[in-house]
Design an enzyme around this catalytic site. Structure first.
Site, PDB file in Angstrom:
ATOM      1  N   ASP A   1       0.836  -1.318   0.002  1.00 16.99           N
ATOM      2  CA  ASP A   1      -0.070  -0.194  -0.041  1.00 16.99           C
ATOM      3  C   ASP A   1       0.926   1.285   0.132  1.00 16.99           C
ATOM      4  O   ASP A   1       1.668   1.585   0.852  1.00 16.99           O
ATOM      5  CB  ASP A   1      -0.838  -0.016   1.323  1.00 16.99           C
TER       6      ASP A   1
ATOM      7  N   GLU B   1      -7.203   0.906  -4.280  1.00 21.97           N
ATOM      8  CA  GLU B   1      -7.005   0.735  -3.089  1.00 21.97           C
ATOM      9  C   GLU B   1      -8.313   0.400  -2.595  1.00 21.97           C
ATOM     10  O   GLU B   1      -8.671  -0.686  -1.575  1.00 21.97           O
ATOM     11  CB  GLU B   1      -6.629   2.117  -2.306  1.00 21.97           C
TER      12      GLU B   1
ATOM     13  N   ASP C   1     -13.075   5.609   1.225  1.00 21.14           N
ATOM     14  CA  ASP C   1     -11.675   5.565   1.757  1.00 21.14           C
ATOM     15  C   ASP C   1     -11.136   6.967   1.647  1.00 21.14           C
ATOM     16  O   ASP C   1     -10.924   7.438   0.616  1.00 21.14           O
ATOM     17  CB  ASP C   1     -10.988   4.762   0.677  1.00 21.14           C
TER      18      ASP C   1
END
Ligand code: AMP
Length: 503
Positions: A8, A171, A193
């Site tokens: 990430d 993501e 998010d």
């Protein structure tokens, strides 16, 4: 083959995860923390520092400390966003050859891909130390709202350090994997998010091991940093009002204020008020020390940041409309990204959806965990079968006469996807056909982002309109566009990846 790790690569923080002996876990750094700040610095001795080491010296060396560089990736130097960033950060930027952004730190120039590469390399090293083996392959996550150009930049960063980015995934999609795998779910999920630098929202239908994105939207200039910025601005204005001094031109004072703003903001997620004190922040012209002495309340923070939360809600509404979905038909709401810990964000969403968000994912860890699970599914001997069906976040198309944008793929078109269009020559003797490709949702190309210029040459000269060309647009499963063209009379083929040559 070596292990594929999940990474990430965040705007403010990064994190890696792996699947080991059938269990997914975050990779610890020096036995402790899982998170590596996405910060790169050069100290006064010329040493390069990355992650915690860079963050630790941030206050004393703001000029040579790069943070939030991900916000600049794939942007042209002249864009408004770069202009806004210049006002917020202490490091210097200058235009590069392709009108991209170069960073000037420690008397050296760095391309953004180099900075991403350095952060990726640090994460890779941490994973290698932990695993005790070489890491050469990774699945890397990007904001769903990243364009083709920004996705390419991540691949390029990997190439610079011989790290094969085997797959880029979005993501929110990664977070949905972390939440949904192995639960035999059949439900419609909204992933909201809100991280350090970017906001994404995706609507994903989960059918056991199939994850189908229905619609996505976002803003890659909307995140925790902007919440910090709203506080900073308030404190600066208050200081100017009280003392007639503008602190915004003092990099060391600004760095202390920035650091504290984030800490106070986080404190206010669990307290109603918190002190905002910076002793000896500057001096009066008479040499008297001045302090910032302010009490921030949660209420004030909420007031200052309402416009930011409103922007996320507007995007959410558009994405819901794009998916043709009503709030009452959403089975689960997942919150991802550290900024969703702010109570008012949760309250606002709870009101909109009429139910509390799921506790099923960890907001900081879900993206890396999902990336690692997906990475595992791509390994040769894997028993994990997954199907990801994603979409493009913005339309892709070409420039027509008068700067009009002609859509080839609409926003939220499923990927992978390919489409062919016919083209011909527009004047006698023409041997080349040029095409400018853009990504965005505006009707005029000037408001969209140039992905690249495409030239098909080698046509047999003839009268205008006599050539017959078929131009194919191919968007990969990663959201990256490849163009190819064929002369239908000669069968001659040319293939190129779209590249930006100017902006
Ligand atoms: P991420 O990119 O997911 O790591 O999110 C980082 C962002 O979340 C940063 O802007 C943090 O300041 C913010 N953040 C982390 N924890 C909290 C909290 N408890 N309350 C509000 N914001 C937070």
């Amino acid at each position: 083959m070596s292990k594929i790790i999940g990474i990430d690569l965040g705007t403010t923080n990064s994190c890696a995860a792996i699947v080991e002996n059938g269990a997914v876990k975050l990779v610890p750094y020096k036995g402790g923390e899982f998170i590596i700040p996405s910060i790169f610095a050069i100290d006064d001795k010329g040493n390069e520092l990355i992650g915690h080491e860079a963050k630790r010296q941030w206050q004393l060396n703001p000029r040579n400390t790069v943070y939030a560089a991900k916000r600049l990736v794939g942007r042209s130097y002249a864009s408004d966003i770069v202009g806004a960033m210049k006002k917020q950060v202490a490091y210097e930027m200058k235009p590069g050859e392709r009108n991209d952004v170069l960073l000037d730190i420690g008397h050296k120039s760095f391309r953004l891909a180099e900075i991403s590469a350095k952060i990726l390399n640090k994460i890779r090293q941490v994973a290698q130390d932990y695993l005790g083996e070489k890491v050469t392959r990774a699945v890397v996550t990007v904001p769903a709202y990243f364009t083709d150009r920004q996705r390419q930049a991540v691949k390029d960063a990997g190439k610079m350090i011989q790290l094969e980015v085997v797959r880029i995934i979005n993501e929110p999609t990664a977070a949905a994997l972390a939440y949904g795998i192995g639960k035999n779910l059949h439900e419609t999920t909204v992933i909201y998010d809100l991280g350090g630098g970017t906001f994404d929202v995706s609507i994903i239908e989960i059918r056991d091991r199939v994850f189908e994105v229905k619609a996505t939207g976002g803003d890659i200039f909307l995140g925790g940093l902007d919440f910090d910025q709203a506080m900073i601005q308030h404190v600066l204005d208050d200081f100017t009002k009280k003392h007639g001094i503008d602190l915004s031109t003092d990099p060391v004072a600004m760095q202390r204020i920035k650091d504290l703003a984030e800490r106070v903001k986080i404190d206010l997620s669990s307290r109603e008020s918190a002190p905002f004190s910076v002793p000896f922040v500057t001096m009066t012209p008479q040499g008297q020390p001045l302090n910032i002495d302010f009490t921030f309340t949660r209420k004030l923070l909420e007031e200052l940041t309402t416009p930011l939360v409103d922007r996320t809600v507007a995007i959410l509404e558009r994405v819901m409309a794009d998916a043709g979905l009503e709030y009452k038909n959403v089975d689960e709401l997942l919150l991802v990204g550290g900024q969703t810990r702010m109570p008012v964000v949760q309250k606002r969403l709870e009101k909109i959806f009429g139910k509390a968000p799921s506790k099923g994912v960890h907001p900081d860890e879900a993206v890396a965990i999902g990336a690692a699970l997906y990475a595992h599914s791509l390994e040769d001997n894997s028993d994990l079968r997954l199907q990801l069906l994603d979409v493009i976040p913005m339309a892709i198309g070409l420039e027509r006469a008068g700067g009009e944008f002609h859509t080839v793929f609409a926003r939220n078109a499923a990927i992978p996807n390919a489409k062919a269009i016919d083209a011909t020559t527009s004047y006698d003797g023409q041997t080349e056909v040029a095409m400018r490709i853009f990504q965005g949702d505006a009707p005029q190309v000037a408001q969209n982002e140039l992905l690249g210029d495409f030239l098909f040459s080698g046509l047999k000269p003839g009268p205008s309109g006599s050539a017959r060309l078929e131009i194919t647009f191919d968007v990969s499963i990663e959201g990256i566009l490849t163009m190819s063209a064929r002369d239908l009379d000669t069968g001659k083929q040319m293939k190129t990846t779209v590249r930006v040559t100017q902006s």
